[in-house]
Each structure stands twice: as C-alpha cells, then as structure tokens.
Write a protein that holds these residues in place. Structure first.
Motif, mmCIF file in Angstrom:
data_model
loop_
_atom_site.group_PDB
_atom_site.id
_atom_site.type_symbol
_atom_site.label_atom_id
_atom_site.label_comp_id
_atom_site.label_asym_id
_atom_site.label_seq_id
_atom_site.Cartn_x
_atom_site.Cartn_y
_atom_site.Cartn_z
ATOM 1 N N HIS A 28 -2.686 -8.114 -2.797
ATOM 2 C CA HIS A 28 -3.412 -6.850 -2.620
ATOM 3 C C HIS A 28 -2.415 -5.727 -2.864
ATOM 4 O O HIS A 28 -1.491 -5.513 -2.083
ATOM 5 N N LEU A 29 -2.609 -4.986 -3.954
ATOM 6 C CA LEU A 29 -1.742 -3.873 -4.328
ATOM 7 C C LEU A 29 -2.577 -2.601 -4.361
ATOM 8 O O LEU A 29 -3.539 -2.507 -5.125
ATOM 9 N N GLU A 30 -2.194 -1.642 -3.544
ATOM 10 C CA GLU A 30 -3.006 -0.428 -3.372
ATOM 11 C C GLU A 30 -2.116 0.802 -3.542
ATOM 12 O O GLU A 30 -1.049 0.906 -2.933
ATOM 13 N N HIS A 31 -2.573 1.742 -4.365
ATOM 14 C CA HIS A 31 -1.826 2.974 -4.607
ATOM 15 C C HIS A 31 -2.774 4.159 -4.457
ATOM 16 O O HIS A 31 -3.849 4.186 -5.066
ATOM 17 N N ARG A 32 -2.349 5.131 -3.652
ATOM 18 C CA ARG A 32 -3.169 6.323 -3.383
ATOM 19 C C ARG A 32 -2.298 7.555 -3.592
ATOM 20 O O ARG A 32 -1.437 7.867 -2.749
ATOM 21 N N ILE A 33 -2.487 8.243 -4.698
ATOM 22 C CA ILE A 33 -1.658 9.413 -4.983
ATOM 23 C C ILE A 33 -2.367 10.679 -4.529
ATOM 24 O O ILE A 33 -3.597 10.730 -4.437
ATOM 25 N N PHE A 34 -1.575 11.689 -4.212
ATOM 26 C CA PHE A 34 -2.105 13.001 -3.856
ATOM 27 C C PHE A 34 -1.200 14.058 -4.470
ATOM 28 O O PHE A 34 0.012 14.060 -4.244
ATOM 29 N N ILE A 35 -1.790 14.952 -5.262
ATOM 30 C CA ILE A 35 -1.076 16.083 -5.857
ATOM 31 C C ILE A 35 -1.722 17.354 -5.330
ATOM 32 O O ILE A 35 -2.911 17.599 -5.564
ATOM 33 N N ASP A 36 -0.942 18.147 -4.610
ATOM 34 C CA ASP A 36 -1.455 19.330 -3.923
ATOM 35 C C ASP A 36 -0.987 20.584 -4.655
ATOM 36 O O ASP A 36 0.153 21.030 -4.493
ATOM 37 N N HIS A 37 -1.880 21.156 -5.470
ATOM 38 C CA HIS A 37 -1.577 22.396 -6.187
ATOM 39 C C HIS A 37 -1.871 23.578 -5.268
ATOM 40 O O HIS A 37 -3.002 24.051 -5.183
ATOM 41 N N SER A 38 -0.841 24.054 -4.597
ATOM 42 C CA SER A 38 -1.007 25.176 -3.676
ATOM 43 C C SER A 38 -0.230 26.405 -4.129
ATOM 44 O O SER A 38 -0.159 27.403 -3.406
ATOM 45 N N THR A 39 0.362 26.338 -5.339
ATOM 46 C CA THR A 39 1.206 27.413 -5.853
ATOM 47 C C THR A 39 0.852 27.662 -7.316
ATOM 48 O O THR A 39 0.389 26.767 -8.016
ATOM 49 N N ASN A 40 1.082 28.870 -7.773
ATOM 50 C CA ASN A 40 0.688 29.275 -9.122
ATOM 51 C C ASN A 40 1.512 28.598 -10.213
ATOM 52 O O ASN A 40 2.678 28.238 -10.008
ATOM 53 N N ASN A 41 0.866 28.441 -11.382
ATOM 54 C CA ASN A 41 1.535 28.051 -12.625
ATOM 55 C C ASN A 41 2.288 26.727 -12.520
ATOM 56 O O ASN A 41 3.401 26.585 -13.027
ATOM 57 N N CYS A 42 1.663 25.756 -11.876
ATOM 58 C CA CYS A 42 2.258 24.430 -11.763
ATOM 59 C C CYS A 42 1.467 23.416 -12.597
ATOM 60 O O CYS A 42 0.264 23.588 -12.823
ATOM 61 N N THR A 43 2.153 22.381 -13.028
ATOM 62 C CA THR A 43 1.580 21.387 -13.936
ATOM 63 C C THR A 43 1.742 19.993 -13.347
ATOM 64 O O THR A 43 2.786 19.668 -12.787
ATOM 65 N N SER A 44 0.700 19.194 -13.499
ATOM 66 C CA SER A 44 0.796 17.800 -13.056
ATOM 67 C C SER A 44 0.099 16.886 -14.048
ATOM 68 O O SER A 44 -0.921 17.242 -14.643
ATOM 69 N N ASP A 45 0.674 15.704 -14.216
ATOM 70 C CA ASP A 45 0.078 14.673 -15.063
ATOM 71 C C ASP A 45 0.263 13.343 -14.355
ATOM 72 O O ASP A 45 1.371 13.017 -13.915
ATOM 73 N N ARG A 103 0.863 -1.187 0.000
ATOM 74 C CA ARG A 103 0.000 0.000 0.000
ATOM 75 C C ARG A 103 0.895 1.232 0.000
ATOM 76 O O ARG A 103 1.553 1.546 0.988
ATOM 77 N N LEU A 104 0.936 1.933 -1.134
ATOM 78 C CA LEU A 104 1.798 3.097 -1.295
ATOM 79 C C LEU A 104 0.979 4.371 -1.419
ATOM 80 O O LEU A 104 -0.080 4.384 -2.060
ATOM 81 N N THR A 105 1.511 5.444 -0.824
ATOM 82 C CA THR A 105 0.885 6.758 -0.909
ATOM 83 C C THR A 105 1.905 7.754 -1.456
ATOM 84 O O THR A 105 2.625 8.391 -0.680
ATOM 85 N N PRO A 106 2.014 7.907 -2.768
ATOM 86 C CA PRO A 106 2.904 8.918 -3.338
ATOM 87 C C PRO A 106 2.232 10.296 -3.299
ATOM 88 O O PRO A 106 1.091 10.461 -3.723
ATOM 89 N N ILE A 107 2.957 11.292 -2.789
ATOM 90 C CA ILE A 107 2.404 12.629 -2.598
ATOM 91 C C ILE A 107 3.372 13.663 -3.181
ATOM 92 O O ILE A 107 4.577 13.595 -2.938
#
Length: 399
Positions: free
Chosen positions: A255-272, A228-232
């Motif tokens: 049992h393979l579990e992945h929970r990602i979190f991308i926190d856009h708290s700053t201007n002009n940032c990109t995530s994919d 169970r991984l949590t990439p942030i």
C-alpha cells in the motif's frame, strides 16, 4: 476574470446580507485543523475523508489508537549525513526553537510524531554556496518498535544544493521532515523510500519557500509494506517556484499512498506537480491525492498538477484524486488531470506494427512511462540507481 471583475465580485459579496458570519462546508484543504497538540486530533475511525483509503489496521499503532496518553517510544532510524564544506549537522532536543517554526502537524500521525520525538537532526547549509556534490542523508531503520523521527533542513539564501534522502532498512516510523528554503535558493530534494518489506512509514515532508527561491521535490517509493507520505509546499515569499514530482511502483500486497499539498498564499508563484505510478500483483494498492489551493489574496499564480497510473496486472487498484481550489480570478493559469488505466493500445499497436513482439513492446511502454519521472531527478547517480531498480521490476513483469 480580470482584476476589475474580481473587484466587482468582492464588492457585491460584501454588500450581501448573511445569516451567519462564515459558512464552511469542511471540504476545503484550507479548513484542515493544524495543531502541535495531539488531543486536537481525535482517534481515527477510518471514516475521515483524509483516511478513508488508508488501512488503519496496517499502521502498526503509529496513529496511537489507544488514546492521547500513549507515545511512540521505539528507536528512531539512524540518520547519517555526508560531510560537505558549508554544511553543519546537529543533534538537538525538542525544545530547539527552529523545530516547528513553520511546520505545524495537520493530522493525527504527524501530531503523534511531534509529541513523541526527543531528539532531532538539524542540517544547515550556509548562504551563497554552489555545492556540486549531492548531500546524502541516510535514514537506516533497524527496529520494528513504533518510533517517531524529526529532521530539519535549512538552506541559506542564494545557495544551490542537491539533497538526497535514502530511507532503507526495517522500521515502523512516523516521521516529520522540514525544509526551510532561503531567499533566492535553488534546492533539489530527492526522497527515496527503499525500505524492507515489513516497514510501515508515515511521513510528512513540509517546505517553506523564501522569496524568488526554487524548490524541486522528487519522491521515489518502491519499498515497504505500507508507506503514506504527505509532501507539502508553502510559499513564504513572492516569486518562488516549486516542482513536485513522484514515482511509485507497487507490488502485490503493498500500500503506497501519496498526498501532496501546494499552498499558493503569495503573489507570482509557480507550481508544477507530476506523479506517476505502476502497479502489479494481487492486492497492490496506490493512492494519490493532489491538493492545490490558490488563495483569494494572491495574483499571478501559475499552477498545474497531474497524476498517471499504469495497471500492469489483475488485482491491482489505484485511486487518483486531483483537487484544485481557486479562490481568486486573478491567476495566470491553473489546471489538473489524472488517469488510471492499462496499456495505451495505440502505442502498443505502433510498436508491434514495426515487428516488436508484444511482451517486449509492453515492457518498452512501461520503461518509457517510468523514465519521464526518473529523468526529472537531475542527479546522475540517483537516476542510475533508480533506473536499475525499475529495470529489475520491469524484467520480472509477466505481460
């Protein structure tokens, strides 16, 4: 909604009367408590939203079910790092001020790991380097006593580096990994979970991105009984980019579990974000939860997340939940998608119509499905290794 419309909404909201100062419904990823104190996270019952898919009885005590006075006292997996000019490796005590400088545990297992570790591995990459040789971090387990582990990676400003984390052997471990990415750095991390069958691995991998930095994080998971991984990813400076990719292949009983979190708290940032999973065998289970939060004080955000799952046999189950929270109308774009299903019948028909036997056609489809992620790794030797493993998985399929 444009900037004028956004301003109007804010003014209207400010002028409205409310019976309470703040209303929270507990569904936002931003509302999740964070703390270094284990006691701030109650003992898990399995009814929590964040844990309802995870079989607690299979965690081997990593969640400290007997209370807050217990600790994870087993021997942590051994860490070794390839020697590269400009890279220093240290073993430090838990009082080192770098540890936890931006990472704060946000669930009970991460807090249990934080409370339990006594020493940490610190990897520091100097500023202004172009490192062609991948840095390999080998994490090798040799014990099934519940253990805690902490690894801290700091990459200097304007440095380009590839980092490979190979996790092998047998272990029962709760693990926190921090990535502090400097301004203008370009960092490519691939984390491979190739554990032995009896391993239980709970991991939080958190990154803080400096101004104008680029961070690619690729997760490859195919080993272990339960992982169970949590990439942030959190943006600490404007103009940063993150690409979060993942590939998992679950066999019977895994049992393979992945929970990602991308926190856009700053201007002009990109995530994919793109994660793909394949499942075969009775009791094969995967869970993917994607949380993207675009906060109200930001503008110029570009974000997209997607998860796809391919069910290869009866008795396999995949859960896929993409969550996108947008607190502002001033964004460039934002979207999400997910799918769980069997073979694409159109692709199958296309291949069979050209004389390819059905079993071969099905394996070709699986190979193409997995290769999209493998090709994003960007490290030739790692791509070759993962391809070999996936070819072995595909060869054993009964389709």
């Amino acid at each position: 909604m444009g900037e004028e419309g956004e301003t109007l909404v804010v003014k209207q909201a400010a002028g409205q009367q409310s019976d309470t100062d703040e209303v929270k419904f507990g569904t936002s990823r931003a509302d999740r408590p964070t703390s270094y104190n284990l006691a701030d996270f109650p003992v898990l019952t399995g009814e929590e939203e964040d844990w309802r898919f995870t079989p607690l009885h299979r965690l081997a005590g990593l969640h400290l079910p007997d209370g807050d006075d217990a600790l994870l006292t087993g021997a942590a997996p051994k860490v070794s790092v390839t020697e590269v000019d400009g890279v220093t490796i240290e073993t430090v005590g838990r009082d080192d001020k770098r540890l936890g400088s931006f990472m704060i545990p946000d669930d009970r297992t991460s807090a249990a790991a934080w409370a339990s570790f006594s020493q940490a591995t610190v990897i520091t990459v100097a500023d202004n380097l172009e490192i062609d040789t991948p840095i390999t971090v080998s994490v090798e387990g040799n014990s099934t006593d519940p253990a805690a582990q902490h690894i801290y990676v700091a990459v200097g400003a304007n440095t380009h580096v590839n980092l490979v984390i190979n996790q092998t052997g047998k272990a029962i471990v709760s693990q926190n990994i921090e990535f502090a990415i400097g301004e203008g750095a370009n960092v490519n991390v691939t984390s491979v979970q190739a554990w032995d069958d009896e391993t239980v691995h709970i991991g939080s991998q958190q990154a803080s991105l400096g101004k104008d930095s680029t961070f690619k994080h690729v997760v490859i998971t195919y080993g272990g009984s339960l992982v169970r991984l949590t990439p942030i990813t959190r943006f600490a400076g404007e103009g940063a980019t993150t690409n979060m990719y993942g590939l998992y292949f679950a066999d019977a009983g895994q049992h393979l579990e992945h929970r990602i979190f991308i926190d856009h708290s700053t201007n002009n940032c990109t995530s994919d974000a793109l994660y793909k999973g394949a499942l075969q065998g009775q009791g094969a289970r995967t869970v993917w939860v994607g949380d993207v939060l675009i906060r109200g004080n930001t503008s110029g955000t570009d974000s997209y997340e997607k998860n796809e799952n391919l069910l290869l046999s009866e008795g396999a189950q995949a859960d896929s939940i993409p969550n996108l929270e947008i607190e502002t109308g001033i964004i460039d774009s934002g979207g999400h998608a997910s799918s769980v299903g069997r073979f694409d019948e159109q692709q199958l028909f296309y291949l069979m119509a050209r004389g390819i036997p059905e079993p071969v056609a099905r394996k070709l489809i699986v190979r193409g499905f997995l290769n999209e992620i493998i090709q994003k790794i960007g490290i030739e030797e790692v791509e070759a290794s993962v391809t070999e493993v996936m070819e072995d998985e595909i060869a054993g399929l009964e389709l």
